[in-house]
Design a protein around this motif. Structure first.
Motif, PDB file in Angstrom:
ATOM      1  N   CYS A   1       0.896  -1.151   0.000  1.00 47.47           N
ATOM      2  CA  CYS A   1       0.000   0.000   0.000  1.00 47.47           C
ATOM      3  C   CYS A   1       0.936   1.202   0.000  1.00 47.47           C
ATOM      4  O   CYS A   1       1.386   1.661   1.064  1.00 47.47           O
TER       5      CYS A   1
ATOM      6  N   GLY B   1       2.532   0.933   3.828  1.00 48.87           N
ATOM      7  CA  GLY B   1       1.623  -0.143   4.214  1.00 48.87           C
ATOM      8  C   GLY B   1       1.950  -1.424   3.472  1.00 48.87           C
ATOM      9  O   GLY B   1       2.382  -1.398   2.320  1.00 48.87           O
TER      10      GLY B   1
ATOM     11  N   LEU C   1      -0.059  -5.042   2.869  1.00 52.26           N
ATOM     12  CA  LEU C   1      -1.296  -5.783   3.120  1.00 52.26           C
ATOM     13  C   LEU C   1      -1.034  -7.271   2.939  1.00 52.26           C
ATOM     14  O   LEU C   1      -0.498  -7.690   1.913  1.00 52.26           O
TER      15      LEU C   1
ATOM     16  N   GLU D   1      -2.822 -10.889   2.772  1.00 51.65           N
ATOM     17  CA  GLU D   1      -4.152 -11.491   2.599  1.00 51.65           C
ATOM     18  C   GLU D   1      -4.049 -13.008   2.524  1.00 51.65           C
ATOM     19  O   GLU D   1      -3.278 -13.537   1.728  1.00 51.65           O
TER      20      GLU D   1
ATOM     21  N   GLU E   1       1.817   0.033  13.461  1.00 49.44           N
ATOM     22  CA  GLU E   1       0.602  -0.677  13.837  1.00 49.44           C
ATOM     23  C   GLU E   1       0.401  -1.888  12.942  1.00 49.44           C
ATOM     24  O   GLU E   1       0.754  -1.861  11.771  1.00 49.44           O
TER      25      GLU E   1
ATOM     26  N   VAL F   1      -2.887  -4.126  11.880  1.00 51.97           N
ATOM     27  CA  VAL F   1      -4.349  -4.092  11.989  1.00 51.97           C
ATOM     28  C   VAL F   1      -4.937  -5.363  11.383  1.00 51.97           C
ATOM     29  O   VAL F   1      -4.669  -5.672  10.220  1.00 51.97           O
ATOM     30  N   THR F   2      -5.746  -6.097  12.142  1.00 53.46           N
ATOM     31  CA  THR F   2      -6.317  -7.343  11.611  1.00 53.46           C
ATOM     32  C   THR F   2      -7.783  -7.178  11.224  1.00 53.46           C
ATOM     33  O   THR F   2      -8.501  -6.358  11.800  1.00 53.46           O
ATOM     34  N   ALA F   3      -8.209  -7.997  10.236  1.00 54.05           N
ATOM     35  CA  ALA F   3      -9.615  -8.038   9.837  1.00 54.05           C
ATOM     36  C   ALA F   3     -10.029  -9.509   9.698  1.00 54.05           C
ATOM     37  O   ALA F   3      -9.509 -10.355  10.417  1.00 54.05           O
TER      38      ALA F   3
ATOM     39  N   SER G   1      -7.185 -10.954   6.682  1.00 57.68           N
ATOM     40  CA  SER G   1      -6.076 -10.145   6.192  1.00 57.68           C
ATOM     41  C   SER G   1      -5.594  -9.256   7.324  1.00 57.68           C
ATOM     42  O   SER G   1      -6.334  -9.006   8.276  1.00 57.68           O
ATOM     43  N   PHE G   2      -4.342  -8.834   7.231  1.00 60.39           N
ATOM     44  CA  PHE G   2      -3.892  -7.790   8.149  1.00 60.39           C
ATOM     45  C   PHE G   2      -3.018  -6.794   7.408  1.00 60.39           C
ATOM     46  O   PHE G   2      -2.449  -7.094   6.357  1.00 60.39           O
ATOM     47  N   LEU G   3      -2.962  -5.586   7.969  1.00 55.93           N
ATOM     48  CA  LEU G   3      -2.210  -4.484   7.374  1.00 55.93           C
ATOM     49  C   LEU G   3      -1.099  -4.087   8.334  1.00 55.93           C
ATOM     50  O   LEU G   3      -1.347  -3.895   9.519  1.00 55.93           O
TER      51      LEU G   3
ATOM     52  N   ILE H   1       1.437  -1.137   9.118  1.00 55.41           N
ATOM     53  CA  ILE H   1       1.752   0.261   8.824  1.00 55.41           C
ATOM     54  C   ILE H   1       3.140   0.526   9.400  1.00 55.41           C
ATOM     55  O   ILE H   1       3.386   0.219  10.567  1.00 55.41           O
TER      56      ILE H   1
END
Lengths: 238, 318
Positions: free
Chosen positions: A13, A17, A19, A21, A51, A53-55, A58-60, A62
């Motif tokens: 990103c 970033g 990403l 997946e 940071e 960040v999880t979803a 997937s996680f990002l 930063i």
């Protein structure tokens, strides 16, 4: 574990970033794996990471590109994926019990949900509070849980026209999803109850005190009287 | 309170306290927030003699009017506007000293969108989850989690007398205009678009009325998703600068008040161009230029060098 998990797709990103997946699926094991790899990464790499960040799957990451080389970061992510998969994150985590009052004054759409699904209001309450949900992720708004596991018998389309303002704590159904609004906000979900708990509190640590991604969640039916008593206690604690 | 430094006479249209953002809580759904134009916010802090992480005021379109209660150094950057200090007119991108009883009146913007104001010592609101930034949707941070209102008192931290320069040299002041060029790196889901998302780079887009701290919706030629691709994806974490394209083919540049998104992302604006997005207004034209991730990294490192030069220059004693 039964699910086959492939190596992740890792993409940039822009300059700050990365990403990661694991595939476009909503699946409890894939979700647990995503959180586990993200946790491992948080532990082994800190310098330059702002940071992780999880979803759902997937996680990002930063990061500060001046402090962190993306090739090294990519290798670390793969290393975190290659370790053995049996880990404590796959064991069941805690279950949050969220008290909900399903009485008419807090549940403007519960009769519509019952009618749409050819159920009685009592049956709607029994099914909704009798199910254990998985918190896949938080997002959309601070503390808003994306829950998996809503019983098919309760699936109901959204309102045609969203309400301008739902109160904090409103519990709703939208299609195959159920969730809670931690903060007052506009929304098109069918509201079937309300919790007296303050689910997001910036002054607390963590600011989402009752649950976290990966936890199970159950709704516990309470009376109007209990609702008012608990709401009073919440305000009193301030 | 002892350190109240300003009284808000007129809050402007939407003025909030922001710093460089709140990181570490997006997994709980708490957005980054922070200044939309971090370049201007950082420059304002440098002029005021502060660290880059100090909190500043971000005024949107309409400046505010403040009564001064304590001696302080103030610095204004960002969008161009008329700045009146009592009867004196002050230039944008400059700093000056104010005294109790002074009146600071900042007009509507004449170029750009957001004006930044720093005060020596920084705006001293409580740190919430490591940041002073305001997130109005969650009513957290800043001044009581909301935009400024008439009658608010604004506290500032303690500051020593700052011996540095009072103005930013022209070469360090970003250009603003109706045509903005944005560098972006394709992806992370460019494969879900026809010709790997070439549509984005072919024609200019227009900033629509739906533009705020959460994101900017653009209008222009319809971007085509590839035939086998669904118009939506399973919700993912998002980064400021991610360009989402919903089924209608009109891109949305995601900014600082949202943590997840469910549409494929065709490209991501490089971090060093995000500040430009803090200064666009509806009707402005945006052109996208594709760069590699490596190039984006080089741009980032260059900007960090630029900040060092700017700070060296401003912190030279007069």
């Amino acid at each position: 574990m039964s699910l086959k998990i492939n190596n992740p797709r890792i993409s940039h990103c822009a300059d700050w970033g990365l990403l990661v997946e694991f595939g476009e699926r909503i699946n409890p094991e894939l979700n647990a794996w995503t959180r586990l790899v993200a946790d491992r990464l948080r532990q082994c790499l800190t310098d330059g990471i702002l940071e992780v960040v999880t979803a759902y799957s997937s996680f990002l990451v930063i990061y500060d590109p001046a402090l962190l080389d993306t090739e090294a970061l990519r290798k670390t992510v793969f290393a975190c994926c290659s370790e053995k998969k049996e880990d404590k994150a796959f064991q069941l985590s805690s279950t949050a019990e969220i008290p909900v009052c399903y009485e008419a004054q807090y549940a403007p759409d519960i009769e519509d949900v019952a009618r749409f699904n050819n159920l009685t209001v009592e049956e709607v309450i029994d099914i909704h509070s009798g199910t254990e949900y998985l918190i896949y992720m938080l997002g959309f708004a601070p503390g808003f849980p994306y829950l998996g596991g809503l019983d098919q018998r309760l699936h109901t389309p959204r309102l045609d026209t969203p309400r301008k303002l739902l109160p904090a704590g409103a519990v709703g159904i939208a299609g195959s999803q159920t969730g809670i609004y931690p903060l007052a906000s506009p929304g098109g979900w069918r509201i079937i109850g309300r919790t007296p708990l303050q689910l997001f509190d910036a002054g607390k640590n963590p600011p989402v005190p009752y649950y976290a991604p990966g936890d199970k969640l159950k709704f516990k039916r309470i009376s109007c009287r209990e609702f008012q008593q608990m709401a009073g206690e919440q305000n009193h604690g301030k | 309170m002892a350190n109240d430094t300003f009284l808000v006479i007129d809050p402007g249209a939407f003025t909030t306290i922001q710093d460089l953002g709140r990181f570490g809580y997006q997994t709980l759904g708490v957005p980054i927030s922070g200044a939309m134009d971090t370049y201007s916010a950082r420059a304002a802090n440098m002029l005021a003699g502060n660290r880059p992480t100090s909190a500043v005021l971000e005024m949107t379109i309409q400046g505010c009017t403040l009564a001064v209660m304590r001696n302080a150094r103030v610095a204004l950057t960002g969008a161009r506007a008329e700045i009146r200090h009592n009867s004196i007119q002050r230039p944008s991108w400059s700093a000056f000293e104010v005294e109790p009883g002074d009146l600071l009146r900042i007009s509507q913007v004449s170029l750009g969108c957001r004006i930044y104001m720093a005060v020596g010592g920084g705006f001293e609101v409580p740190l919430i989850m490591g940041s002073r930034s305001t997130c109005t949707q969650a009513a957290l941070g800043g001044l009581k989690g909301r935009a400024l209102q008439k009658g608010d008192f604004l506290p500032a931290g303690h500051a020593e007398k700052f011996p540095g320069q009072n103005a930013v040299r022209g070469e360090f002041i970003p250009e603003m205009g109706q045509d903005t060029k944005l560098h972006c790196v394709p992806g992370p889901q460019e494969h879900m678009f026809q010709d790997k998302g070439r549509d984005l780079f072919t024609y200019p887009f227009t900033v629509s009325q739906r533009a705020d701290r959460r994101g900017i919706r653009l209008e222009g030629p319809q971007i085509q998703h590839s035939h086998q691709s669904p118009g939506a994806i399973v919700s993912e974490p998002i980064l400021p600068g991610n360009i989402q394209v919903p089924a209608d083919g009109q891109p949305i540049i995601l900014l600082r008040e949202q943590t997840t998104g469910g549409y494929p992302k065709i490209a991501t604006v490089v971090s060093t161009d995000l500040s430009k997005l803090g200064q666009v207004i509806p009707g402005d034209s945006i052109t996208f230029v594709s760069v590699t991730a490596q190039h984006a990294r080089d741009m980032n490192l260059e900007e960090q060098e630029r900040f060092k030069s700017l700070q060296n220059m401003l912190w030279q004693e007069t």
